[in-house]
Design a protein around this motif. Sequence first.
Motif, PDB file in Angstrom:
ATOM      1  N   THR A 138       1.050  -1.209  -0.094  1.00 48.38           N
ATOM      2  CA  THR A 138      -0.005  -0.219   0.020  1.00 48.38           C
ATOM      3  C   THR A 138       0.821   1.293   0.120  1.00 48.38           C
ATOM      4  O   THR A 138       0.305   2.393  -0.334  1.00 48.38           O
ATOM      5  N   VAL A 197      -5.109   2.908   3.933  1.00 47.54           N
ATOM      6  CA  VAL A 197      -4.436   1.590   4.117  1.00 47.54           C
ATOM      7  C   VAL A 197      -5.330   0.353   3.774  1.00 47.54           C
ATOM      8  O   VAL A 197      -5.141  -0.253   2.714  1.00 47.54           O
ATOM      9  N   LYS A 249      -6.713   0.214   0.226  1.00 49.63           N
ATOM     10  CA  LYS A 249      -5.896  -0.358  -0.829  1.00 49.63           C
ATOM     11  C   LYS A 249      -5.484  -1.758  -0.551  1.00 49.63           C
ATOM     12  O   LYS A 249      -5.367  -2.419  -1.515  1.00 49.63           O
ATOM     13  N   MET A 250      -5.444  -2.040   0.528  1.00 53.05           N
ATOM     14  CA  MET A 250      -5.533  -3.612   0.894  1.00 53.05           C
ATOM     15  C   MET A 250      -6.646  -4.367   0.495  1.00 53.05           C
ATOM     16  O   MET A 250      -6.458  -5.397  -0.039  1.00 53.05           O
TER      17      MET A 250
END
Length: 393
Positions: free
Chosen positions: A110, A255, A258-259
């Motif tokens: 990320t 984060v 994106k994960m």
Amino acid sequence: MVMLMALSDRLDMVNPSEIRKLFDLAQGIEGIISLGIGEPDFDTPEHIKEYAKEALDKGLTHYSPNIGVLELREAVAEKFKRDNGIEADPKTQIMITVGTNQQILMGLATFLKDNEEVLIPSPMFVSYAPAVVLAGGKPIEVPTYEENEFRLTVEELEKHVTPKTRALIINTPNNPTGAVLAKKDLEEIASFAVEHDLMVLSDEVYEYFVYDGVKNYSIASLDGMFERTITMNGFSKTFAMTGWRLGFLTAPEWVVEKMVRFQMYNSTCPVTFIQYAAAKALRDERSWKAVEEMRREYERRRNLVWKRLNEMGLPTVKPKGAFYIIPRIKDTGLTSREFSELMIKEAKVVLVPGSAFGKAGEGYVRISYATGYEKLEEAMDRMEKVLKEKKLV
């Protein structure tokens, strides 16, 4: 000109775990006792299995959201608040994953740019450095020392930080050393991370297995740290659910977003009926009773193994957490690999060479005491016999 490296090239840079090579060597040897595998020997508590069956009977066999079932994310949020002092929004700051291992690569992906450095305390869990390489970064080992119970210090971190350093991975309680970072340690590490503007990946999968009245703390609970920390955890160790492959994490919203994207195009989502069972398990008192029973038994085994290792002439730090112990074997004159091979062939006991866990692991071997008490007694007897016969201590 900047050279771009394909994922296939990065895979060529990552070797299979040294642990697997030793297990291959042990295959077919009759009467072997394995103290090598990092897996609870306890069965998953019966009521958790019943919850999974219940979910199947309800027809919960379809995809879940990529981020995970909301009921489980809410139960995880309650757990983080109660046990870790972390306030997280279950809708946007908590994610469910297929085990905890994949969180390392997905988390690094990320933010990590090509050739940025990631500090990793050594001895270290075998997945950390390969995950950094696969994410395009450069793993930098930061040694920890027996004299300090293998706890990470800012003094060592300062020796290894550079302008290219982007992140730090911490693991408390630690695999393979059993070290537990004190609150003061974490406060100093947090200040270091803020000063150098680092992201922190905090692996806390052994958090409930601590001994001698020690408490495990989460770095994300400290002032200003949630915004730069990915707190990684899972059900494998806590509830003896290794084969169920279910993990959870909390991190800043950007984060997690994106994960989730990574998971969407990788595994899609964790198994739905298992998520249902885990949500129920987190809110069931029987689960936590089972955790405490396991913790007490691990502590009993730790005491036995620590005492016997020191008595047989292998100086050993008493670990404060997890279910591993790393005796010093450098005085035998053997490398950790030679020592492990000798114990497989002569004592029929599987240990893991410290070299499998990084440069700072050489001179030690890892023993997992996640196996029955009587088997541990027998393994210690066999090891002591070989050490005396070979005059190694």
